[in-house]
Design a protein around this motif. Sequence first.
Motif, PDB file in Angstrom:
ATOM      1  N   LEU A 253      63.083  35.280  80.496  1.00 46.26           N
ATOM      2  CA  LEU A 253      61.584  34.868  81.541  1.00 46.26           C
ATOM      3  C   LEU A 253      61.495  35.406  82.953  1.00 46.26           C
ATOM      4  CD1 LEU A 253      61.806  32.129  83.060  1.00 46.26           C
ATOM      5  CD2 LEU A 253      61.737  31.347  80.066  1.00 46.26           C
ATOM      6  N   TYR A 254      60.934  35.382  83.875  1.00 41.36           N
ATOM      7  CA  TYR A 254      60.543  36.134  85.199  1.00 41.36           C
ATOM      8  C   TYR A 254      59.926  35.345  85.642  1.00 41.36           C
ATOM      9  CZ  TYR A 254      64.333  39.435  85.057  1.00 41.36           C
ATOM     10  OH  TYR A 254      65.367  40.232  84.277  1.00 41.36           O
ATOM     11  N   TYR A 255      59.994  34.362  86.800  1.00 42.29           N
ATOM     12  CA  TYR A 255      59.042  33.066  87.872  1.00 42.29           C
ATOM     13  C   TYR A 255      58.604  34.012  88.808  1.00 42.29           C
ATOM     14  CZ  TYR A 255      61.810  30.342  84.880  1.00 42.29           C
ATOM     15  OH  TYR A 255      62.380  28.987  83.413  1.00 42.29           O
ATOM     16  N   GLY A 256      57.400  33.645  88.832  1.00 43.93           N
ATOM     17  CA  GLY A 256      57.177  34.267  90.964  1.00 43.93           C
ATOM     18  C   GLY A 256      56.068  33.632  90.887  1.00 43.93           C
ATOM     19  N   LEU A 257      55.753  33.817  92.608  1.00 46.18           N
ATOM     20  CA  LEU A 257      54.199  33.110  93.001  1.00 46.18           C
ATOM     21  C   LEU A 257      53.171  34.432  93.096  1.00 46.18           C
ATOM     22  CD1 LEU A 257      55.130  30.913  95.648  1.00 46.18           C
ATOM     23  CD2 LEU A 257      55.131  30.284  93.113  1.00 46.18           C
ATOM     24  N   VAL A 258      51.834  34.176  92.743  1.00 46.28           N
ATOM     25  CA  VAL A 258      50.972  34.710  93.120  1.00 46.28           C
ATOM     26  C   VAL A 258      50.005  34.309  93.495  1.00 46.28           C
ATOM     27  CG1 VAL A 258      51.464  36.294  90.781  1.00 46.28           C
ATOM     28  CG2 VAL A 258      50.358  34.919  90.585  1.00 46.28           C
TER      29      VAL A 258
END
Length: 326
Positions: A253-258
């Motif tokens: 899984l990958y995390y990021g900010l949007v």
Amino acid sequence: MRIWKIWACAAAIAFAMSGASDRAAAQTYPNRPITLVIPFAPGGSTSIVGRVIADKMAQLLGQGVVVDNRPGAGGTVGTKFVAKSDPDGYTILLGYTGTLAIGPSLYKDVGYDPRKDFAPIGMIGNAPSALVVHPSFPAKSVAELIAYAKANPGKVNFGSAGVGSVNHITGEYFARSAGITLVHIPYKGTGPALTDLLGGHIPMALAPIPAVHANVAAGLLRALAVTGKTRNGLMPDVPTIAETGLTGFEASLYYGLVAPAGTPRPIVERLNKELQAALASDEVKKQLAADGTEITPGTPEEYADFIDKDEKKWSELVKASGVEQE
């Protein structure tokens, strides 16, 4: 011709004024607290990662970053909320593979488009999950789990953060690859699922390593495998699922900010700048490494490209698993 020139001139002035307005907004941004929506219940990996980033970015931005946990429907409830929020930089989202790559394929009307309804800010990192069982469960390896499930079809339950979450689809992917039947038990977040697993109410769960490694180290849970391409530094003795015989299996899984689409570019750039600074800090590196998250910084454009590719990958897994929802 004269009318066209007047229209063109007016359009140019409006464009220039819009750009000037965006720059002015960025110069005073932020002048009040920012809300970071985490679309899962407290206690899971998204909260762990999100709170680390929120705390550091608050220091760098000089404004509070308030975490707002909004669980439901595999994280799509909170994600839709941000998609419909004002694009002013004061409501942002912890993007996640389950919500940006799986949800749009899992649900016929998820309520948002991961490519059109968000302005990517930047990636945070990635982490594989762990296949963990309660110590009372008889299987002590993936091979033994598969054999047990084949001998007891439909009687092995597994918990996840909810229908459509990464670990729901990963569980279905694992069952399909192993030729077994598992019964999915959805929860409103990883935290509640692990609470039931620790209490012996369910025998098995797929959960992010950051949320389970302490309990595994304490002997409260047994880790049978990890879902990444390689072994994880927090669990070096635990094999990958691919190592156990399911060649080619990999699910991370990958995390990021949007932010909501339409957020002024200067504000996106400011948030990306402080996100990069946060990820480069020794404090954040130490905290995320301790929780098994590999930092993968980048530009808004790089994250946008990744979201596109990740959605294509997981949409294929959703269809192959046959778990589409109405």
